[in-house]
Motif scaffolding. Structure first.
Motif, PDB file in Angstrom:
ATOM      1  N   LYS A   5      60.182 112.847 -23.059  1.00 44.78           N
ATOM      2  CA  LYS A   5      60.175 111.399 -22.806  1.00 44.78           C
ATOM      3  C   LYS A   5      61.586 110.844 -22.642  1.00 44.78           C
ATOM      4  O   LYS A   5      61.848 110.011 -21.774  1.00 44.78           O
ATOM      5  N   ASN A   6      62.510 111.295 -23.477  1.00 41.52           N
ATOM      6  CA  ASN A   6      63.886 110.816 -23.410  1.00 41.52           C
ATOM      7  C   ASN A   6      64.824 111.817 -22.736  1.00 41.52           C
ATOM      8  O   ASN A   6      65.930 111.449 -22.333  1.00 41.52           O
ATOM      9  N   SER A   7      64.377 113.031 -22.618  1.00 44.51           N
ATOM     10  CA  SER A   7      65.213 114.062 -22.000  1.00 44.51           C
ATOM     11  C   SER A   7      65.334 113.881 -20.487  1.00 44.51           C
ATOM     12  O   SER A   7      66.430 113.956 -19.924  1.00 44.51           O
ATOM     13  N   PHE A   8      64.221 113.607 -19.826  1.00 40.79           N
ATOM     14  CA  PHE A   8      64.247 113.525 -18.362  1.00 40.79           C
ATOM     15  C   PHE A   8      65.115 112.375 -17.843  1.00 40.79           C
ATOM     16  O   PHE A   8      65.881 112.566 -16.890  1.00 40.79           O
ATOM     17  N   PRO A   9      65.069 111.171 -18.434  1.00 37.71           N
ATOM     18  CA  PRO A   9      65.994 110.119 -17.985  1.00 37.71           C
ATOM     19  C   PRO A   9      67.459 110.498 -18.196  1.00 37.71           C
ATOM     20  O   PRO A   9      68.311 110.165 -17.371  1.00 37.71           O
ATOM     21  N   ALA A  10      67.745 111.204 -19.281  1.00 31.44           N
ATOM     22  CA  ALA A  10      69.124 111.628 -19.535  1.00 31.44           C
ATOM     23  C   ALA A  10      69.576 112.636 -18.484  1.00 31.44           C
ATOM     24  O   ALA A  10      70.694 112.535 -17.945  1.00 31.44           O
ATOM     25  N   MET A  11      68.730 113.614 -18.177  1.00 32.19           N
ATOM     26  CA  MET A  11      69.091 114.608 -17.169  1.00 32.19           C
ATOM     27  C   MET A  11      69.286 113.941 -15.811  1.00 32.19           C
ATOM     28  O   MET A  11      70.201 114.297 -15.042  1.00 32.19           O
ATOM     29  N   HIS A  12      68.437 112.966 -15.487  1.00 32.92           N
ATOM     30  CA  HIS A  12      68.570 112.247 -14.218  1.00 32.92           C
ATOM     31  C   HIS A  12      69.910 111.510 -14.156  1.00 32.92           C
ATOM     32  O   HIS A  12      70.613 111.569 -13.124  1.00 32.92           O
ATOM     33  N   THR A  13      70.265 110.825 -15.232  1.00 36.07           N
ATOM     34  CA  THR A  13      71.535 110.086 -15.284  1.00 36.07           C
ATOM     35  C   THR A  13      72.718 111.021 -15.063  1.00 36.07           C
ATOM     36  O   THR A  13      73.637 110.729 -14.275  1.00 36.07           O
ATOM     37  N   ILE A  14      72.715 112.151 -15.742  1.00 36.48           N
ATOM     38  CA  ILE A  14      73.831 113.097 -15.656  1.00 36.48           C
ATOM     39  C   ILE A  14      73.924 113.698 -14.251  1.00 36.48           C
ATOM     40  O   ILE A  14      75.010 113.759 -13.648  1.00 36.48           O
ATOM     41  N   ILE A  15      72.798 114.126 -13.705  1.00 36.99           N
ATOM     42  CA  ILE A  15      72.816 114.763 -12.384  1.00 36.99           C
ATOM     43  C   ILE A  15      73.251 113.776 -11.304  1.00 36.99           C
ATOM     44  O   ILE A  15      74.047 114.130 -10.402  1.00 36.99           O
ATOM     45  N   GLU A  16      72.773 112.534 -11.361  1.00 43.30           N
ATOM     46  CA  GLU A  16      73.173 111.544 -10.360  1.00 43.30           C
ATOM     47  C   GLU A  16      74.676 111.279 -10.426  1.00 43.30           C
ATOM     48  O   GLU A  16      75.336 111.101  -9.391  1.00 43.30           O
ATOM     49  N   ALA A  17      75.238 111.254 -11.639  1.00 46.51           N
ATOM     50  CA  ALA A  17      76.684 111.048 -11.782  1.00 46.51           C
ATOM     51  C   ALA A  17      77.471 112.230 -11.223  1.00 46.51           C
ATOM     52  O   ALA A  17      78.537 112.051 -10.608  1.00 46.51           O
ATOM     53  N   ILE A  18      76.955 113.421 -11.413  1.00 46.31           N
ATOM     54  CA  ILE A  18      77.627 114.615 -10.883  1.00 46.31           C
ATOM     55  C   ILE A  18      77.545 114.630  -9.353  1.00 46.31           C
ATOM     56  O   ILE A  18      78.514 115.000  -8.667  1.00 46.31           O
ATOM     57  N   LYS A  19      76.412 114.229  -8.805  1.00 42.61           N
ATOM     58  CA  LYS A  19      76.293 114.124  -7.344  1.00 42.61           C
ATOM     59  C   LYS A  19      77.327 113.162  -6.774  1.00 42.61           C
ATOM     60  O   LYS A  19      77.991 113.459  -5.768  1.00 42.61           O
ATOM     61  N   ARG A  20      77.460 111.991  -7.428  1.00 41.30           N
ATOM     62  CA  ARG A  20      78.425 110.996  -6.942  1.00 41.30           C
ATOM     63  C   ARG A  20      79.841 111.541  -6.984  1.00 41.30           C
ATOM     64  O   ARG A  20      80.652 111.269  -6.082  1.00 41.30           O
ATOM     65  N   LYS A  21      80.136 112.332  -7.989  1.00 42.66           N
ATOM     66  CA  LYS A  21      81.488 112.897  -8.073  1.00 42.66           C
ATOM     67  C   LYS A  21      81.738 113.880  -6.934  1.00 42.66           C
ATOM     68  O   LYS A  21      82.829 113.889  -6.343  1.00 42.66           O
ATOM     69  N   HIS A  22      80.751 114.696  -6.624  1.00 40.98           N
ATOM     70  CA  HIS A  22      80.910 115.623  -5.497  1.00 40.98           C
ATOM     71  C   HIS A  22      81.067 114.865  -4.178  1.00 40.98           C
ATOM     72  O   HIS A  22      81.922 115.211  -3.348  1.00 40.98           O
ATOM     73  N   GLU A  23      80.250 113.831  -3.990  1.00 42.35           N
ATOM     74  CA  GLU A  23      80.310 113.067  -2.744  1.00 42.35           C
ATOM     75  C   GLU A  23      81.655 112.357  -2.590  1.00 42.35           C
ATOM     76  O   GLU A  23      82.236 112.339  -1.501  1.00 42.35           O
ATOM     77  N   SER A  24      82.157 111.776  -3.673  1.00 45.84           N
ATOM     78  CA  SER A  24      83.438 111.061  -3.594  1.00 45.84           C
ATOM     79  C   SER A  24      84.605 112.011  -3.382  1.00 45.84           C
ATOM     80  O   SER A  24      85.671 111.600  -2.912  1.00 45.84           O
ATOM     81  N   SER A  25      84.406 113.280  -3.749  1.00 47.71           N
ATOM     82  CA  SER A  25      85.463 114.289  -3.567  1.00 47.71           C
ATOM     83  C   SER A  25      85.268 115.092  -2.287  1.00 47.71           C
ATOM     84  O   SER A  25      86.016 116.062  -2.051  1.00 47.71           O
ATOM     85  N   ASP A  26      84.291 114.690  -1.468  1.00 49.82           N
ATOM     86  CA  ASP A  26      83.975 115.400  -0.225  1.00 49.82           C
ATOM     87  C   ASP A  26      83.681 116.876  -0.476  1.00 49.82           C
ATOM     88  O   ASP A  26      84.084 117.753   0.294  1.00 49.82           O
ATOM     89  N   LEU A  27      82.973 117.131  -1.578  1.00 43.99           N
ATOM     90  CA  LEU A  27      82.592 118.488  -1.917  1.00 43.99           C
ATOM     91  C   LEU A  27      81.086 118.654  -1.768  1.00 43.99           C
ATOM     92  O   LEU A  27      80.321 117.697  -1.914  1.00 43.99           O
TER      93      LEU A  27
END
Length: 359
Positions: free
Chosen positions: A72-94
């Motif tokens: 119940k609380n794990s999936f929202p946390a994993m979503h938050t973390i993964i979306e932040a990691i995606k944004r970091k890759h996109e902003s770094s053109d990786l």
């Protein structure tokens, strides 16, 4: 998973499974509420502190949630973390890597409900890793981001001295620690230290160098007034009072009450910081004191507490007293002025961001 004859408890009891009215799925909003407070901090640390250069070589990014329960609380946390990691890759053109999530909890956890609860629209692979997270669970250097929320306060066992009738720290009938009984308090603190150090030692092997770990651990402030305020410690004290009342009525035996000790420790910020600073393999990047944004009334507190502890209490006392016990517990909550106002809740959550030191 058992209570030993000398009163020691190995607390490998899972939260209430399934989707019913007493399940953890239905009664964990209090624990989940802290994620909203932690979300911005975790996102900021990923943006500024997480090294993603090595992921370009292997093109995978692995996360682990230690203490996932039924999700119940794990999936929202994993979503938050993964979306932040995606944004970091996109902003770094990786190139965005492929994500893999390892969900860990004790072997008695309801993994069936966990997997039935998986978000249908997700862009990560999932694997269950049952077992005690104080020991090794995953391959060497396999985890890029580790996460644990409302789990590390569980001890591997009740401190042995607390359950020993011949020890000055024997705690018969008290079921928990208080600072006034210093010898009991220190026994619990030392057990928490040993267990947290074991957790960090295992993650040292499993995490990649430069990897990030986010820990959310429920705790208590250094000073608070139990006459006017309440914390997670107060909820256990009210349960003790309820058990004593039932023992006086003959609803449970004195011996059973004297052999029960809760396998939790809720650190102060100072205590947690001191333990983490001793780790030679992790640096403390950030430490924040958070509050959950969720307020529960007496029935909500009772349902939450029951969802977490029912299995343990049923194992110890038997199922026949559980309904009566939690009905009495709810009545005591309703009669307590301290629990009547949200501002009286002094429970805190200690968010710590650790980084695996590069050797």
């Amino acid at each position: 998973m058992d209570t030993l004859d000398n009163g020691r408890l190995k607390p490998h009891f899972a939260m209430n499974g399934g989707y019913g009215p007493l399940s953890y799925v239905k009664n964990s909003s209090y624990q989940g509420g802290v994620l909203e407070s932690a979300k911005a901090i975790i996102e900021e640390e990923i943006a500024t502190n997480l090294d993603i250069s090595t992921n370009q070589i292997k093109n995978t990014f692995c996360l682990a949630d230690f203490g996932c329960s039924t999700g119940k609380n794990s999936f929202p946390a994993m979503h938050t973390i993964i979306e932040a990691i995606k944004r970091k890759h996109e902003s770094s053109d990786l190139k965005t890597p492929e994500f893999h999530v390892f969900l860990n909890d004790v072997v008695t956890n309801d993994f069936h409900t966990l997997f039935r609860s998986l978000p249908p629209q997700r862009d990560y692979g999932v694997a269950a890793v049952p077992g005690d997270f104080h020991g090794r669970l995953l391959p060497q250097s396999s985890i890029d981001f580790a996460y644990s929320s409302w789990s590390l306060h569980w001890l591997t066992e009740v401190p042995r001295a607390v359950a020993d009738r011949d020890s000055p720290a024997w705690n018969g009938g008290e079921i928990f620690y208080c600072r006034e009984r210093r010898v009991v308090y220190e026994a619990y603190l030392h057990q928490f230290e040993r267990d947290l150090e074991a957790f960090l030692k295992s993650r040292t092997v499993e995490m990649v160098e430069g990897g990030i770990m986010a820990l959310l651990i429920p705790g208590v402030p250094e000073f608070w007034d139990p006459r006017k305020e309440f914390t997670v410690v107060s909820t256990v004290e009210l349960l003790r009072s309820s058990l004593i009342d039932m023992a006086k009525k003959g609803r449970l035996s004195k011996a059973k009450l004297e052999s029960l000790n809760f396998p939790h420790y809720f650190p102060t910020p100072q205590e947690l910081s001191a333990i983490l600073q001793r780790s030679p393999n992790f640096s403390i990047e950030r430490m924040e004191i958070l509050k959950t944004e969720t307020f529960l009334n007496a029935q909500g507190h009772t349902s939450c507490f029951r969802a977490v502890h029912q299995t343990m209490l049923t194992h110890h006392f038997g199922a026949e007293i559980v309904d009566e016990l939690f009905d009495l517990y709810r009545k005591k909550l309703e009669a307590s002025p301290a629990f009547s106002m949200p501002d009286n809740d002094r429970t805190i959550v200690l968010l710590t961001i650790l980084k695996r030191i590069i050797i």
